[in-house]
Design an enzyme around this catalytic site. Structure first.
Site, PDB file in Angstrom:
ATOM      1  N   GLY A  33       0.819  -1.206   0.000  1.00 50.09           N
ATOM      2  CA  GLY A  33       0.000   0.000   0.000  1.00 50.09           C
ATOM      3  C   GLY A  33       0.859   1.265   0.000  1.00 50.09           C
ATOM      4  CG  ASP A  36       0.356  -0.097  -4.837  1.00 49.08           C
ATOM      5  OD1 ASP A  36       1.343  -0.350  -5.563  1.00 49.08           O
ATOM      6  OD2 ASP A  36      -0.495  -0.943  -4.497  1.00 49.08           O
ATOM      7  CE  LYS A 114      19.129 -25.980 -17.615  1.00 51.60           C
ATOM      8  NZ  LYS A 114      17.729 -25.979 -18.038  1.00 51.60           N
ATOM      9  CE  LYS A 293      27.130 -20.698 -14.859  1.00 47.18           C
ATOM     10  NZ  LYS A 293      26.872 -19.281 -14.873  1.00 47.18           N
TER      11      LYS A 293
HETATM   12  S1  IVH Z   1      24.226 -20.309 -16.735  1.00 51.15           S
HETATM   13  C1  IVH Z   1      25.831 -21.464 -21.257  1.00 51.15           C
HETATM   14  N1  IVH Z   1      22.529 -20.436 -14.814  1.00 51.15           N
HETATM   15  O1  IVH Z   1      19.531 -22.877 -18.836  1.00 51.15           O
HETATM   16  C2  IVH Z   1      24.736 -20.768 -20.587  1.00 51.15           C
HETATM   17  N2  IVH Z   1      21.739 -20.873 -16.996  1.00 51.15           N
HETATM   18  O2  IVH Z   1      21.071 -24.634 -21.362  1.00 51.15           O
HETATM   19  C3  IVH Z   1      25.079 -20.665 -19.165  1.00 51.15           C
HETATM   20  N3  IVH Z   1      19.353 -21.346 -17.104  1.00 51.15           N
HETATM   21  O3  IVH Z   1      19.793 -21.228 -21.786  1.00 51.15           O
HETATM   22  C4  IVH Z   1      23.922 -20.219 -18.456  1.00 51.15           C
HETATM   23  N4  IVH Z   1      18.960 -21.146 -14.964  1.00 51.15           N
HETATM   24  O4  IVH Z   1      18.799 -19.829 -19.974  1.00 51.15           O
HETATM   25  C5  IVH Z   1      22.712 -20.559 -16.121  1.00 51.15           C
HETATM   26  N5  IVH Z   1      21.148 -20.483 -12.980  1.00 51.15           N
HETATM   27  C6  IVH Z   1      21.322 -20.603 -14.288  1.00 51.15           C
HETATM   28  C7  IVH Z   1      20.262 -20.928 -15.162  1.00 51.15           C
HETATM   29  C8  IVH Z   1      20.522 -21.050 -16.510  1.00 51.15           C
HETATM   30  C9  IVH Z   1      18.430 -21.397 -16.136  1.00 51.15           C
HETATM   31  C10 IVH Z   1      19.082 -21.617 -18.528  1.00 51.15           C
HETATM   32  C11 IVH Z   1      19.773 -20.691 -19.447  1.00 51.15           C
HETATM   33  C12 IVH Z   1      20.336 -21.545 -20.563  1.00 51.15           C
HETATM   34  C13 IVH Z   1      19.918 -22.913 -20.186  1.00 51.15           C
HETATM   35  C14 IVH Z   1      21.071 -23.872 -20.259  1.00 51.15           C
END
Ligand code: IVH
Length: 670
Positions: A33, A36, A114, A293
Site C-alpha cells: 500500500g 503504491d 537451473k 560451473k
Molecule cells: S548459466 C551457457 N545459470 O539454462 C549458458 N543458466 O542450457 C550458461 N538457465 O539457456 C547459463 N537457470 O537460460 C545458467 N542459474 C542458471 C540458469 C541457466 C536457467 C538456462 C539458461 C540456458 C539454459 C542452459
C-alpha cells in the site's frame, strides 16, 4: 515545500529502493500500500509537470504502442546452452575432463539452481537499460525491450553501490532467466478461471508466450520476474574474477539472483545436489536441475566451447519423478490438422506435485513399440517436470486376455464414416483431406444448430459455402467473418450477409450448456452438456476437472468422462478455446441454484418411505446438490432408506462418509 523536481527525484529513489528490498533482498520494509501510494504521488507530479518525466521513471515501464513485430538483434557474445548430465557419475566424468584440460588447477565449483524459464540478455548503456534480447538461436535473438521494461524486477537504471561497482559508463550486459513464480501462476489461473477463461498449462510456457506478445500492456499484466546469472562488460571484455563475485556484484547493481555456493572438490557439490534434489518443490519457481560451473572466470573461458556448450559448465538434470497408473482407456483425439493423436486416460494419480490423468501417446507406433494395452499398469513420468508421458508397461500386472491395441480398428469405432490414411514414412494417421472438410462442415453445422448456439442463417448450405471457400477453418473463425468476404460468395448479397453476421454476433454470449454441447465432444449430448454446465459452472472448471469429478456427475459414465477429459487434454482444443476467448466469445457462467445442498454430492440407497428415488434426486438437484449413483471419494454423504444396498453402505463406511437415515435427510431438506 520542495520543488516538484526535488520531490519527484526523491520519490523515484524511494520507489527504487523499496523495489530493491522487495525483489532482490526479499525483505520489504514497507507494505504494498505504501509502495503504491508513492507511485500514485509520483504519477500525479508527472501529470502536472510532464517536463519532469524521464524514461527511467518507475512510472514509465509500459510503452504506449503495441509493436507490429520484433526486430532481430545479434548477440555480442553467443548465448550458449548447457550440456545435460543426469548423475553424479557423469559429473565426476566432467570434472575429470576439466582436470585434464587445466592440469593442477584444482578448480572451485560454483553451484546454482537451473531456472525453468527463458533466457534473456539485458544491455545497459551508461547504466541505463537500452535493450533486451531473447536468446533466439543463440547468435540472433529478438528485441523485446518494450516487454522486458514492464518487468518490475528488471532495473531500468543500474544501482551504484560503491566506486568498485560503477557501471554508469560503457556497455554492461546482464544475462538471466525470465520466470514466473508458481504462486503468481496459480493466482493468474485462478483469476482466469473466475472469469470463465481457459487456463494456462505451466509457468514456463506462459512466460515464454507472454514475452512474445506484441502489446506491452498485456505483458505488464502478467507477473513475470527476472533473475540474473551472468554479467560482462561489452567494451573492455572484463568479468568479475569468479561467478561467486559476479553474483554479489549483480545483487549490488540491482538484480535478484539465486542462493549459490562455491566448493573446492566434489563433496560440497554432492551436498548441494542432495539438498536441492529434496527441496526443489519448495523453490518459488519451477526448476528441472542445477547448474555447476568452474567458478574462476578465466579458467572457465580457457576451457572454451564445444558446439553450443561451454566446456566449463554442466546442467545437472533431476531425475523425472515417476509413478504407476492404471490405463483406463485410449481415446483418439482429432487435431485441427486432421492428425489422430492417441491420448492415454488413467485413474488420477499424484505426480511431482500435480494430479495427472492423461498423457499423450504420440502415435500408433509408440503404442505398438511399448506394447501398451487397455487395463495395463503403466509407469508414467513428467518430461521436463511438466508433461506426463508413458515410459513403459509393468507387464507382470497385465490383466489376463488383454489384446494389443488395434489403432485402425479404434479409428473406425471412434470415428465412423471418416477416412484416415498414414502417409508413407509417417507415424501419424491423418484424415483424408476430403474427410477434413467434411468433418469441419459437420462440426460447424452442429455448433450452429438449434440445440447448440442456434445461429440464424448458418445452416448446412451456408456452412458448406464458407468452408469450401476457405473462409472458415475452425469453429472460432466464424466470429471474424467480414461482409466483404461474404459478398465474394455467390450465396450472399448485402442483406443476407448482414443477417448472417448479426446472427453470429448474437451468439457471442451463449449459455454454457449450449456451448459445451456445441463443441461436439464425443458422447456429450444436450442433457450431459447441461449437467456438466450446472455441475462445473464455467468452461475452465470443466476443462480442469478430474476424471473422478466428471464421472461423479449423474448420468456420466466412464466412457463419457474419458471423452470429456481427452477433449480438454488436446492442445489443439485448448487453442481453439483460447481463440474463442480472443475473438470475444464468452459463454455465460451457469448459475447454480443456490440451495441448502449447494455443492454437496449425495448418494441414496434403499427404499425411502416419503419419496421415490427419482423424487429424492430431483429434490437434491433443486437444492443445488449433486445426486450420485454410487459412493465415491467425493461423496459428501449417503442417505440410507430401508433394505439399503450393502455395497453403497459398506463403501460409505470404508470411506468414512456420514450416513443419514430418511428422517435426518427430510430434516435437512425441510
Ligand atoms: S548459466 C551457457 N545459470 O539454462 C549458458 N543458466 O542450457 C550458461 N538457465 O539457456 C547459463 N537457470 O537460460 C545458467 N542459474 C542458471 C540458469 C541457466 C536457467 C538456462 C539458461 C540456458 C539454459 C542452459
Amino acid at each position: 515545500m520542495n520543488s516538484p523536481k526535488v520531490r519527484a527525484d526523491e520519490l523515484r529513489n524511494l520507489i527504487n529502493r523499496y523495489a530493491y528490498e522487495y525483489y532482490v533482498q526479499d525483505n520489504p520494509s514497507v507494505t504494498d500500500g505504501v509502495y503504491d501510494s508513492l507511485i500514485q504521488e509520483l504519477k500525479a507530479i508527472e501529470k502536472a509537470h510532464p517536463e519532469l518525466i524521464t524514461s527511467e521513471s518507475p512510472t514509465q515501464r509500459i510503452a504506449a504502442e503495441p509493436l507490429d513485430k520484433f526486430a532481430k538483434v545479434s548477440h555480442a557474445k553467443p548465448m550458449l546452452s548447457l550440456e545435460d548430465v543426469f548423475s553424479m557419475v557423469e559429473v565426476e566424468a566432467w570434472v575429470k575432463r576439466v582436470d585434464k584440460l587445466l592440469p593442477g588447477s584444482a578448480p572451485e565449483f560454483f553451484c546454482d539452481i537451473k531456472m525453468d524459464g527463458l533466457a534473456c540478455a539485458l544491455i545497459y548503456q551508461n547504466g541505463r537499460l537500452e535493450r533486451a534480447v531473447t536468446r533466439g538461436d543463440g547468435r540472433i535473438g529478438e528485441d523485446v525491450t518494450q516487454n522486458v521494461r514492464t518487468i518490475a524486477s528488471v532495473p531500468l537504471v543500474l544501482r551504484r553501490p560503491n566506486e568498485a561497482a560503477d557501471f554508469s559508463r560503457g556497455t554492461t550486459e546482464v544475462r538471466g532467466e525470465i520466470i514466473m513464480y508458481k504462486k503468481d501462476f496459480a493466482a493468474l489461473n485462478r483469476h482466469r478461471q473466475e472469469q470463465g477463461l481457459p487456463v494456462f498449462a505451466n509457468p514456463r510456457n506462459l512466460a515464454a508466450g507472454t514475452i512474445r506478445q506484441l502489446d506491452p500492456k498485456l505483458v505488464a499484466s502478467r507477473p513475470l520476474r527476472f533473475r540474473a546469472y551472468d554479467l560482462f562488460r561489452e567494451d573492455d571484455n572484463t568479468y568479475p574474477p569468479t561467478f561467486l563475485e559476479a553474483y554479489q556484484l549483480l545483487r549490488d547493481i540491482g538484480f535478484a539472483v539465486n542462493q549459490v555456493e562455491a566448493h573446492r572438490g566434489l563433496n560440497g557439490v554432492k551436498r548441494f545436489v542432495a539438498v536441492w534434489q529434496d527441496k526443489r518443490h519448495e523453490l518459488p519457481f519451477s526448476t528441472d536441475g542445477l547448474v555447476i560451473k568452474v567458478n574462476d572466470r578465466a579458467q572457465y573461458e580457457r576451457l572454451g566451447v564445444v558446439g553450443k556448450n561451454p566446456r566449463g559448465a554442466v546442467a545437472y538434470k533431476f531425475a523425472a519423478e515417476k509413478t504407476t497408473a492404471k490405463l483406463r482407456g485410449i481415446v483418439i483425439s482429432l487435431g485441427r490438422t486432421g492428425a489422430a493423436t492417441p491420448v492415454a486416460v488413467f485413474d488420477p494419480v499424484q505426480l511431482a506435485g500435480t494430479t495427472v490423468q492423461h498423457a499423450s501417446l504420440h502415435n500408433a507406433d509408440e503404442i505398438a513399440k511399448k506394447d501398451i494395452r487397455l487395463g495395463d499398469t503403466v509407469i508414467i513420468f513428467k518430461a521436463g517436470d511438466i508433461i506426463p508421458q508413458v515410459e513403459s508397461v509393468v507387464k507382470e500386472m497385465r490383466p489376463p486376455g488383454a489384446k494389443p491395441f488395434d489403432f485402425e480398428g479404434e479409428l473406425k469405432r471412434q470415428f465412423p464414416g471418416l477416412e484416415f490414411n498414414r502417409p508413407k514414412g509417417e507415424a501419424v494417421y491423418r484424415l483424408r483431406s476430403r474427410s477434413g472438410k467434411l468433418l469441419l462442415k459437420k462440426a460447424l453445422t452442429h455448433f450452429a444448430s438449434r440445440g447448440a448456439l442456434d445461429i440464424d442463417k448458418l445452416g448446412e448450405k451456408n456452412v458448406a459455402a464458407l468452408v469450401d471457400a476457405g473462409l472458415v477453418r475452425d469453429l472460432a473463425d466464424i466470429y471474424t467473418l467480414k461482409t466483404k468476404q461474404l459478398l465474394k460468395l455467390n450465396r450472399f448479397a448485402e442483406l443476407s450477409a448482414a443477417n448472417l453476421l448479426a446472427g453470429i454476433q448474437k451468439a457471442k454470449r451463449p449459455e454454457l450448456a449450449r456451448f459445451i454441447y456445441g463443441l461436439g465432444i464425443r458422447h456429450v449430448g444436450q442433457r450431459t452438456a447441461a449437467d456438466l454446465a450446472t455441475r462445473f459452472g464455467s468452461l475452465s472448471k470443466l476443462a480442469n476437472a478430474t476424471l473422478d469429478a466428471i464421472e461423479a456427475v449423474e448420468g456420466v459414465g466412464p466412457v463419457v468422462a474419458e471423452s470429456v477429459v481427452a477433449w480438454f487434454a488436446d492442445l489443439a482444443n485448448r487453442r481453439l478455446l483460447e481463440k474463442f476467448d480472443s475473438v470475444g466469445v464468452r459463454p455465460k457462467t451457469a448459475r447454480k441454484p443456490a440451495g441448502k445442498l449447494q455443492g454437496k454430492a449425495i448418494a441414496v440407497t434403499g427404499t425411502l418411505k416419503n419419496m421415490s428415488r427419482e423424487e429424492a434426486a430431483d429434490q437434491i438437484r433443486a437444492l443445488g446438490g449433486v445426486f450420485q449413483t454410487g459412493v465415491g471419494k467425493n461423496t459428501d454423504f449417503l442417505v440410507a432408506g430401508q433394505s439399503a444396498g450393502s455395497a453403497k453402505l459398506s463403501a460409505a463406511k470404508r470411506l468414512r462418509k456420514p450416513i443419514l437415515d430418511e428422517a435426518a435427510f427430510l430434516e435437512m431438506i425441510k
